[in-house]
Scaffold this motif. Structure first.
Motif, PDB file in Angstrom:
ATOM      1  N   PHE A  69       0.700  -1.288  -0.048  1.00 28.48           N
ATOM      2  CA  PHE A  69       0.025   0.000   0.037  1.00 28.48           C
ATOM      3  C   PHE A  69       0.852   1.238   0.120  1.00 28.48           C
ATOM      4  O   PHE A  69       0.773   2.336  -0.772  1.00 28.48           O
ATOM      5  N   VAL A  70       1.745   1.194   0.920  1.00 28.16           N
ATOM      6  CA  VAL A  70       2.648   2.460   0.851  1.00 28.16           C
ATOM      7  C   VAL A  70       3.542   2.668  -0.412  1.00 28.16           C
ATOM      8  O   VAL A  70       3.657   3.740  -0.896  1.00 28.16           O
ATOM      9  N   ASN A  71       3.737   1.320  -0.909  1.00 29.17           N
ATOM     10  CA  ASN A  71       4.536   1.718  -2.134  1.00 29.17           C
ATOM     11  C   ASN A  71       3.688   2.252  -3.191  1.00 29.17           C
ATOM     12  O   ASN A  71       4.124   3.155  -3.944  1.00 29.17           O
ATOM     13  N   GLY A 109       6.187   4.726  -1.592  1.00 30.58           N
ATOM     14  CA  GLY A 109       7.107   3.988  -0.548  1.00 30.58           C
ATOM     15  C   GLY A 109       7.512   4.989   0.561  1.00 30.58           C
ATOM     16  O   GLY A 109       8.199   4.596   1.360  1.00 30.58           O
ATOM     17  N   GLN A 110       6.802   5.890   0.625  1.00 29.62           N
ATOM     18  CA  GLN A 110       7.310   6.927   1.741  1.00 29.62           C
ATOM     19  C   GLN A 110       6.328   6.862   2.951  1.00 29.62           C
ATOM     20  O   GLN A 110       4.824   7.182   2.625  1.00 29.62           O
ATOM     21  N   PRO A 111       6.654   6.256   4.108  1.00 33.70           N
ATOM     22  CA  PRO A 111       5.653   6.351   5.191  1.00 33.70           C
ATOM     23  C   PRO A 111       4.980   7.499   5.723  1.00 33.70           C
ATOM     24  O   PRO A 111       3.945   7.667   6.194  1.00 33.70           O
ATOM     25  N   PHE A 112       5.863   8.566   5.735  1.00 32.04           N
ATOM     26  CA  PHE A 112       5.582   9.882   6.368  1.00 32.04           C
ATOM     27  C   PHE A 112       4.357  10.303   5.924  1.00 32.04           C
ATOM     28  O   PHE A 112       3.580  10.383   6.917  1.00 32.04           O
ATOM     29  N   PRO A 113       4.044  10.464   4.648  1.00 34.20           N
ATOM     30  CA  PRO A 113       2.726  11.231   4.490  1.00 34.20           C
ATOM     31  C   PRO A 113       1.435  10.481   5.030  1.00 34.20           C
ATOM     32  O   PRO A 113       0.496  10.938   5.204  1.00 34.20           O
ATOM     33  N   LEU A 114       1.703   9.128   5.114  1.00 32.32           N
ATOM     34  CA  LEU A 114       0.500   8.112   5.447  1.00 32.32           C
ATOM     35  C   LEU A 114       0.373   8.429   6.748  1.00 32.32           C
ATOM     36  O   LEU A 114      -0.686   8.544   7.423  1.00 32.32           O
ATOM     37  N   VAL A 115       1.430   8.363   7.734  1.00 34.51           N
ATOM     38  CA  VAL A 115       1.379   8.591   9.008  1.00 34.51           C
ATOM     39  C   VAL A 115       0.539  10.010   9.441  1.00 34.51           C
ATOM     40  O   VAL A 115      -0.227  10.181  10.250  1.00 34.51           O
ATOM     41  N   ARG A 119       9.142   0.739   9.219  1.00 38.98           N
ATOM     42  CA  ARG A 119       9.705   1.873   7.980  1.00 38.98           C
ATOM     43  C   ARG A 119      10.509   3.058   8.676  1.00 38.98           C
ATOM     44  O   ARG A 119      10.352   3.451   9.634  1.00 38.98           O
ATOM     45  N   GLY A 120      11.523   3.419   7.779  1.00 38.94           N
ATOM     46  CA  GLY A 120      12.483   4.309   8.387  1.00 38.94           C
ATOM     47  C   GLY A 120      11.892   5.683   8.200  1.00 38.94           C
ATOM     48  O   GLY A 120      11.331   5.870   7.184  1.00 38.94           O
ATOM     49  N   LEU A 121      11.971   6.665   9.520  1.00 37.52           N
ATOM     50  CA  LEU A 121      11.484   7.882   9.341  1.00 37.52           C
ATOM     51  C   LEU A 121      12.810   8.634   9.424  1.00 37.52           C
ATOM     52  O   LEU A 121      13.817   8.260  10.177  1.00 37.52           O
ATOM     53  N   THR A 122      13.060   9.708   8.775  1.00 38.08           N
ATOM     54  CA  THR A 122      14.078  10.614   9.012  1.00 38.08           C
ATOM     55  C   THR A 122      14.010  11.337  10.489  1.00 38.08           C
ATOM     56  O   THR A 122      12.865  11.274  11.096  1.00 38.08           O
ATOM     57  N   ASP A 123      15.006  11.699  11.008  1.00 36.43           N
ATOM     58  CA  ASP A 123      15.029  12.379  12.405  1.00 36.43           C
ATOM     59  C   ASP A 123      14.069  13.694  11.939  1.00 36.43           C
ATOM     60  O   ASP A 123      13.280  14.070  13.110  1.00 36.43           O
ATOM     61  N   GLU A 124      14.167  14.303  11.008  1.00 34.93           N
ATOM     62  CA  GLU A 124      13.444  15.379  10.819  1.00 34.93           C
ATOM     63  C   GLU A 124      11.824  15.079  10.633  1.00 34.93           C
ATOM     64  O   GLU A 124      10.981  15.923  11.332  1.00 34.93           O
TER      65      GLU A 124
END
Lengths: 126, 126
Positions: free
Chosen positions: A85-87, A92-98, B105-110
């Motif tokens: 799903f993230v992909n 592939g970026q989890p951040f926007p989903l979080v 999943r990896g998140l950056t520090d930022e």
DNA sequence: ATTGACGGCGTTCATTTGAACGATATAATG
DNA sequence: CATTATATCGTTCAAATGAACGCCGTCAAT
């Protein structure tokens, strides 16, 4: 391993019940389905057979009944699904989903606390 | 409104390119696709037509070409997808999904910092 | 004007998915 | 034992999806 064909939506629905019950006959799965999801018991049977064919569950005979049990852990399948799903949706970026989940959906205060703990721990690790 | 049929996977792939480009011909979409995804341009055309039939994009003529533009915002579709995913896989609870995303999943520090800000803000609101 | 490249439209075709039926086997009940 | 109920297996069937053709029109270059 790994090469199991993907689960269709209805199949996943049924698989989730098998995971929850641990072991179940067709009828038990059928009865454990949410009542608003109004499927024929034969249909449930069909999906269980497909789950078996795809290697997600196993079946053995118990008297005249088939009993189904998981062959793969739920967490494993869920991980794959999330990954995919993230992909597919977020490149592939989890951040926007979080981010979206935090904004859009309600979290209780307690959950927020727990997430903050997790984040602190993550930061220390790096 | 609202009652648009759901997007199939391949259709979504193509729709994402239309969103990214804003407006595009079949060929432009085709050329913007990831090269490892190796589809025939005719296939891309088919998916664009299906997207139009489902009401996600609009097309107008420009010389001999069709130009496709979005009819629905990406954010809207993504919101729906996330919603559906959370419901189907996590019984409607966003928390376990967030948890999994943070762990796995990896998140950056930022990004972690930004999430902490968001959480603080959320807590104050309640 | 002819040719060739590209574009669109209608079609096709296999596979997967969603959903269920009917026949047969088997177990429980009178 | 005969009847009834239930379960399984093999099948079916339509719609959706993934993927692509071929014909036909048009525009551009020879």
């Amino acid at each position: 391993m790994g090469k199991r064909p993907a689960l269709a939506k209805s199949e996943l629905e049924v698989a989730q019940i098998v995971w929850k019950l641990g072991r179940a006959t067709v009828r038990e799965v059928f009865e454990a389905m949410p009542s608003e999801r109004d499927l024929n018991v034969k249909t449930v049977q069909t999906y269980l057979r497909r789950l078996e064919a795809k290697g997600y569950v196993q079946t053995y005979r118990e008297g005249r009944n088939n009993v189904y049990t998981p062959l793969v852990r739920a967490s494993q399948v869920v991980r794959r699904l999330v990954d995919d799903f993230v992909n597919r949706i977020f490149g592939g970026q989890p951040f926007p989903l979080v981010q979206q989940l935090l904004e859009q959906r309600g979290l209780t205060d307690e959950e927020i606390d727990r997430l903050q703990c997790m984040l602190n721990r993550l930061k220390k690790l790096s």
